[in-house]
Design a protein around this motif. Sequence first.
Motif, PDB file in Angstrom:
ATOM      1  N   UNK A   1       4.836 -50.967 -72.392  1.00 40.29           N
ATOM      2  CA  UNK A   1       5.042 -52.187 -71.820  1.00 40.29           C
ATOM      3  C   UNK A   1       4.781 -53.588 -72.768  1.00 40.29           C
ATOM      4  N   UNK A   2       5.605 -54.221 -72.571  1.00 38.75           N
ATOM      5  CA  UNK A   2       5.483 -55.802 -73.496  1.00 38.75           C
ATOM      6  C   UNK A   2       5.507 -56.911 -72.622  1.00 38.75           C
ATOM      7  N   UNK A   3       5.017 -58.005 -73.305  1.00 36.95           N
ATOM      8  CA  UNK A   3       5.051 -59.306 -72.718  1.00 36.95           C
ATOM      9  C   UNK A   3       4.036 -59.630 -71.719  1.00 36.95           C
ATOM     10  N   UNK A   4       4.165 -60.615 -70.904  1.00 35.73           N
ATOM     11  CA  UNK A   4       2.943 -61.190 -70.151  1.00 35.73           C
ATOM     12  C   UNK A   4       2.825 -60.467 -68.877  1.00 35.73           C
ATOM     13  N   UNK A   5       3.727 -59.712 -68.553  1.00 35.82           N
ATOM     14  CA  UNK A   5       3.586 -58.965 -67.102  1.00 35.82           C
ATOM     15  C   UNK A   5       3.680 -57.414 -67.511  1.00 35.82           C
ATOM     16  N   UNK A   6       2.780 -57.172 -68.068  1.00 39.23           N
ATOM     17  CA  UNK A   6       2.384 -55.496 -68.699  1.00 39.23           C
ATOM     18  C   UNK A   6       2.420 -54.816 -67.238  1.00 39.23           C
ATOM     19  N   UNK A   7       1.478 -55.193 -66.343  1.00 39.28           N
ATOM     20  CA  UNK A   7       0.995 -54.392 -65.153  1.00 39.28           C
ATOM     21  C   UNK A   7       2.351 -54.058 -64.327  1.00 39.28           C
ATOM     22  N   UNK A   8       3.118 -55.152 -64.104  1.00 41.05           N
ATOM     23  CA  UNK A   8       4.467 -55.040 -63.337  1.00 41.05           C
ATOM     24  C   UNK A   8       5.342 -54.131 -64.003  1.00 41.05           C
ATOM     25  N   UNK A   9       5.312 -54.205 -65.320  1.00 38.75           N
ATOM     26  CA  UNK A   9       6.402 -53.459 -65.963  1.00 38.75           C
ATOM     27  C   UNK A   9       5.811 -51.754 -65.914  1.00 38.75           C
ATOM     28  N   UNK A  10       4.715 -51.661 -65.813  1.00 40.71           N
ATOM     29  CA  UNK A  10       4.181 -50.242 -65.705  1.00 40.71           C
ATOM     30  C   UNK A  10       4.560 -49.743 -64.159  1.00 40.71           C
ATOM     31  N   UNK A  11       4.263 -50.525 -63.440  1.00 37.69           N
ATOM     32  CA  UNK A  11       4.807 -50.220 -61.832  1.00 37.69           C
ATOM     33  C   UNK A  11       6.266 -50.320 -61.903  1.00 37.69           C
ATOM     34  N   UNK A  12       7.116 -50.938 -62.351  1.00 42.17           N
ATOM     35  CA  UNK A  12       8.660 -50.837 -62.249  1.00 42.17           C
ATOM     36  C   UNK A  12       8.806 -49.448 -62.955  1.00 42.17           C
ATOM     37  N   UNK A  13       8.228 -49.275 -64.197  1.00 41.86           N
ATOM     38  CA  UNK A  13       8.627 -47.861 -64.695  1.00 41.86           C
ATOM     39  C   UNK A  13       8.092 -46.741 -63.630  1.00 41.86           C
ATOM     40  N   UNK A  14       7.128 -46.781 -63.001  1.00 42.65           N
ATOM     41  CA  UNK A  14       6.453 -45.780 -62.521  1.00 42.65           C
ATOM     42  C   UNK A  14       7.435 -45.606 -61.187  1.00 42.65           C
ATOM     43  N   UNK A  15       8.346 -46.566 -60.999  1.00 38.53           N
ATOM     44  CA  UNK A  15       9.222 -46.378 -59.567  1.00 38.53           C
ATOM     45  C   UNK A  15      10.275 -45.095 -59.971  1.00 38.53           C
ATOM     46  N   UNK A  16      10.212 -44.845 -61.306  1.00 35.07           N
ATOM     47  CA  UNK A  16      11.306 -43.651 -61.784  1.00 35.07           C
ATOM     48  C   UNK A  16      10.742 -42.342 -61.472  1.00 35.07           C
ATOM     49  N   UNK A  17       9.311 -42.295 -61.071  1.00 36.66           N
ATOM     50  CA  UNK A  17       8.978 -41.034 -61.107  1.00 36.66           C
ATOM     51  C   UNK A  17       8.189 -40.543 -59.834  1.00 36.66           C
ATOM     52  N   UNK A  18       7.741 -41.570 -59.262  1.00 38.94           N
ATOM     53  CA  UNK A  18       6.742 -41.598 -58.064  1.00 38.94           C
ATOM     54  C   UNK A  18       7.375 -41.732 -56.765  1.00 38.94           C
TER      55      UNK A  18
END
Length: 83
Positions: A16-33
């Motif tokens: 993840x990069x940028x100021x909203x890394x936690x949200x980026x991780x959640x959005x990535x997790x959408x692909x798998x969960x």
Amino acid sequence: MLQAARALMFAKGYRPSGNSQHIAVVRFAELFLDDETLVAFDRMRRKRHATVYDMAGTISELEAEGAITRADAFLDTVEALLR
């Protein structure tokens, strides 16, 4: 939960990069969960944010116990995805 999702992200070759890394991780997790796991994860992320940055003491003992139970299940899910 966030660290487990970050580990999944790293294992898949992303960071993840940028100021909203936690949200980026959640959005990535959408692909798998599944939806239920993802909703619990995002809810916990928001609760953590509120507790850390807005107002301490907003989590009851019962909520904390539930969070531990959900986190254990979340870790099991992510571990299975990493195998």
